[in-house]
Design a protein around this motif. Sequence first.
Motif, PDB file in Angstrom:
ATOM      1  N   ASP A   1       0.840  -1.135  -0.053  1.00 19.80           N
ATOM      2  CA  ASP A   1      -0.078  -0.005   0.048  1.00 19.80           C
ATOM      3  C   ASP A   1       0.840   1.432   0.091  1.00 19.80           C
ATOM      4  OD1 ASP A   1       0.924  -0.052   2.627  1.00 19.80           O
ATOM      5  OD2 ASP A   1      -0.863  -0.172   3.560  1.00 19.80           O
TER       6      ASP A   1
ATOM      7  N   ARG B   1       3.211   2.027   2.006  1.00 21.59           N
ATOM      8  CA  ARG B   1       4.142   2.620   3.452  1.00 21.59           C
ATOM      9  C   ARG B   1       5.249   1.936   3.382  1.00 21.59           C
ATOM     10  NH1 ARG B   1      -0.376   0.733   7.695  1.00 21.59           N
ATOM     11  NH2 ARG B   1      -0.315  -1.017   6.560  1.00 21.59           N
ATOM     12  N   GLU B   2       6.116   3.005   4.190  1.00 26.07           N
ATOM     13  CA  GLU B   2       7.458   2.472   4.518  1.00 26.07           C
ATOM     14  C   GLU B   2       7.431   1.317   5.712  1.00 26.07           C
ATOM     15  OE1 GLU B   2      11.771   4.754   5.228  1.00 26.07           O
ATOM     16  OE2 GLU B   2      10.564   4.953   6.837  1.00 26.07           O
ATOM     17  N   GLN B   3       8.338   0.316   5.208  1.00 23.70           N
ATOM     18  CA  GLN B   3       8.500  -0.606   6.198  1.00 23.70           C
ATOM     19  C   GLN B   3      10.015  -0.770   6.713  1.00 23.70           C
ATOM     20  OE1 GLN B   3       6.776  -3.056   8.325  1.00 23.70           O
ATOM     21  NE2 GLN B   3       8.485  -2.992   9.334  1.00 23.70           N
TER      22      GLN B   3
ATOM     23  N   SER C   1       7.840   1.341  13.056  1.00 22.09           N
ATOM     24  CA  SER C   1       7.577   0.603  12.160  1.00 22.09           C
ATOM     25  C   SER C   1       8.576  -0.805  12.034  1.00 22.09           C
ATOM     26  CB  SER C   1       8.178   1.339  10.620  1.00 22.09           C
ATOM     27  OG  SER C   1       8.428   0.628   9.490  1.00 22.09           O
TER      28      SER C   1
END
Length: 247
Positions: A80, A82-84, A198
């Motif tokens: 989606d 988003r930064e992981q 995260s």
Amino acid sequence: MTETRSYRDQHLKTACSSCSVLELCLPLGLTGAEIERLDTLIIQRLKVKKGSALYRAGDPLRSLYAVRLGSFKTSVLSIDGREQVTGFQIPGEMLGLDAISTEQHTCDAVALEDSEVCPIHFAHLEKLARELPSLQHNLNKILSREIVRDHDMMMMLGNMNSDERLAAFLLNMSQRLNSRGYSSRNFVLKMRREEIGSYLGLRLETVCRGIAHLRDQGLVEITGRDVNIQDMDGLKQLIVGCHRHLS
């Protein structure tokens, strides 16, 4: 942003034999003559400004990078967008290992502060490692350490509650910094709380609550990014309790 485009004008000569993190890096255990041969692969070191990328996902493998000064985060984008965050690297640790299998980086490596790395051309490193068994041994140890870290992270995410994850993270940073000559009890976190969340699989508000819980137990005091571990044994006991519960 690739190595060549980003750092063309920031080349500086360096030498492994005089590096402050020699005992933690690839040359560990090599003889003086062997270090001199490895030295020839590190023609220059690269300065990376805070917030700049050393490499991006999809960039081709050119070099491995030994962190000399500063710190980095590695991250990938989820489906989606988003930064992981997948890791934090400090002096004496290696970046770029993710690209060895496919010859292409699978994550971004971004400087958390003004930093400096020693690039080691991978093809030349492979050739030298074939000639120096001790160097090949060190490279294998670094790769094995990455596997162990991945296993530890899987255990943390799968079996620890939020407070235990945060305690494990702080203990890990404490131990890594202490091995580099810094205080094990007082240190500064270079990453934001959102990035810690995260990495640990926690929401920002959960990280903030966890910090408050550890403070209320008299274990840790965190003000901004300044960390003061007040009860090291108590913090360790929190993790030991988790292991006992699992067994």
